[in-house]
Enzyme design. Sequence first.
Site, PDB file in Angstrom:
ATOM      1  N   PRO A  16      55.750 -22.399 -24.537  1.00  0.00           N
ATOM      2  CA  PRO A  16      56.473 -23.340 -25.401  1.00  0.00           C
ATOM      3  C   PRO A  16      57.062 -24.508 -24.630  1.00  0.00           C
ATOM      4  O   PRO A  16      57.633 -24.357 -23.548  1.00  0.00           O
ATOM      5  CB  PRO A  16      57.580 -22.475 -26.013  1.00  0.00           C
ATOM      6  CG  PRO A  16      57.033 -21.087 -25.971  1.00  0.00           C
ATOM      7  CD  PRO A  16      56.223 -21.017 -24.714  1.00  0.00           C
ATOM      8  N   CYS A  17      56.910 -25.688 -25.210  1.00  0.00           N
ATOM      9  CA  CYS A  17      57.367 -26.901 -24.531  1.00  0.00           C
ATOM     10  C   CYS A  17      58.880 -27.067 -24.613  1.00  0.00           C
ATOM     11  O   CYS A  17      59.448 -27.870 -23.888  1.00  0.00           O
ATOM     12  CB  CYS A  17      56.679 -28.124 -25.127  1.00  0.00           C
ATOM     13  SG  CYS A  17      56.835 -28.255 -26.920  1.00  0.00           S
ATOM     14  N   GLN A  18      59.549 -26.303 -25.478  1.00  0.00           N
ATOM     15  CA  GLN A  18      61.012 -26.420 -25.565  1.00  0.00           C
ATOM     16  C   GLN A  18      61.678 -26.092 -24.232  1.00  0.00           C
ATOM     17  O   GLN A  18      62.776 -26.545 -23.943  1.00  0.00           O
ATOM     18  CB  GLN A  18      61.578 -25.478 -26.630  1.00  0.00           C
ATOM     19  CG  GLN A  18      61.158 -25.826 -28.030  1.00  0.00           C
ATOM     20  CD  GLN A  18      59.998 -24.960 -28.468  1.00  0.00           C
ATOM     21  OE1 GLN A  18      59.060 -24.748 -27.712  1.00  0.00           O
ATOM     22  NE2 GLN A  18      60.051 -24.450 -29.677  1.00  0.00           N
TER      23      GLN A  18
END
Length: 336
Positions: free
Chosen positions: A80-82
């Site tokens: 996940p890019c978060q």
Amino acid sequence: MNKLDNSPKIISLFSGCGGLDLGFHQEGYETVWANDFDHWACETFKKNIGDVIVEGDIEQIDPYDNNSIPDCDIVLGGFPCQDFSMIWKRPGLDGERGNLYKSFLRVVDAKKPKVFVAENVKGLLTANNKKAIKQIVSDFENIVPGYKVKVKLYNFADYGVPQLRERLLIVGIRSDIDFDFEHPNPTHSAKDDELLPHVTAGQALANIPSDAKNTEQQKLSPKTVEKLKLISAGGNFTDIPKDHPLYVKGMISHVYRRIHPDEPSKTIIAAGGGGTWGYHYPEPRSLNNRERARLQSFPDDFEFVGTMTQVRKQIGNAVPPQGVRELAKTLKKIFE
């Protein structure tokens, strides 16, 4: 999917509905274990890829325990890019969501696959003054026996996907493998006559069978229909004249975005409120999920499980399978 005894074996992380896996399956690979925490994405994965996906939190799984994750030839996944809004503020990748990235790293360290492929957003290239991508490459290079890592920004339209979608692919080859890897060159182009032309949205949406799954149509208000009639092919809300009663102000570019039949579509997104569903042209309506799936290069026999909103999320979050087939072909030589 039929099991192939001599096929390279995949461990799939952050698998979603299985777009990345599907592209590799189409080139003769086989997923033997997968993981995601989204229930409906797991159901879709089971239905189409195989009943090998474990639903749950990857942080609760110990990759060093051979009873939890089997051995493999290649690890795939889009962590996940978060994570990257958080972890670079703290030494040691100890951000709130940094463990998700570290989970991918741990699985590669534990399984020592010949190859790994990690997918992420374009913004990772410049996150935290470019420190993020440098740290990631360094971390993989320093896994014993180490990985030779090459990073490339792909526009999947250049690989046969009917959609302008830019994503980063990070590929690592274990350092003891004698293979000079280079990312595959594009197969399609809007300008280069020596390559195939881009696949257009109009081509992608043609001839959808009447019995195809996931074709439920969103009901639009009469007001929204009238707005769409004011928007040209490939246009968005800015086509509506400022002095028109239906003018809408200050929105982001994909609001009321209509496809252009003669071009690849703009990026399909996973979620959003009014005006963000992506819209047909010439018909004044939103795209249905089968049309979104076609723009993401999923075959019609790939059936998504869940509500209309849940399916939209799965499609928008997926890696378009066609976009990674050239990469899968290139890497296949390692296993032959």
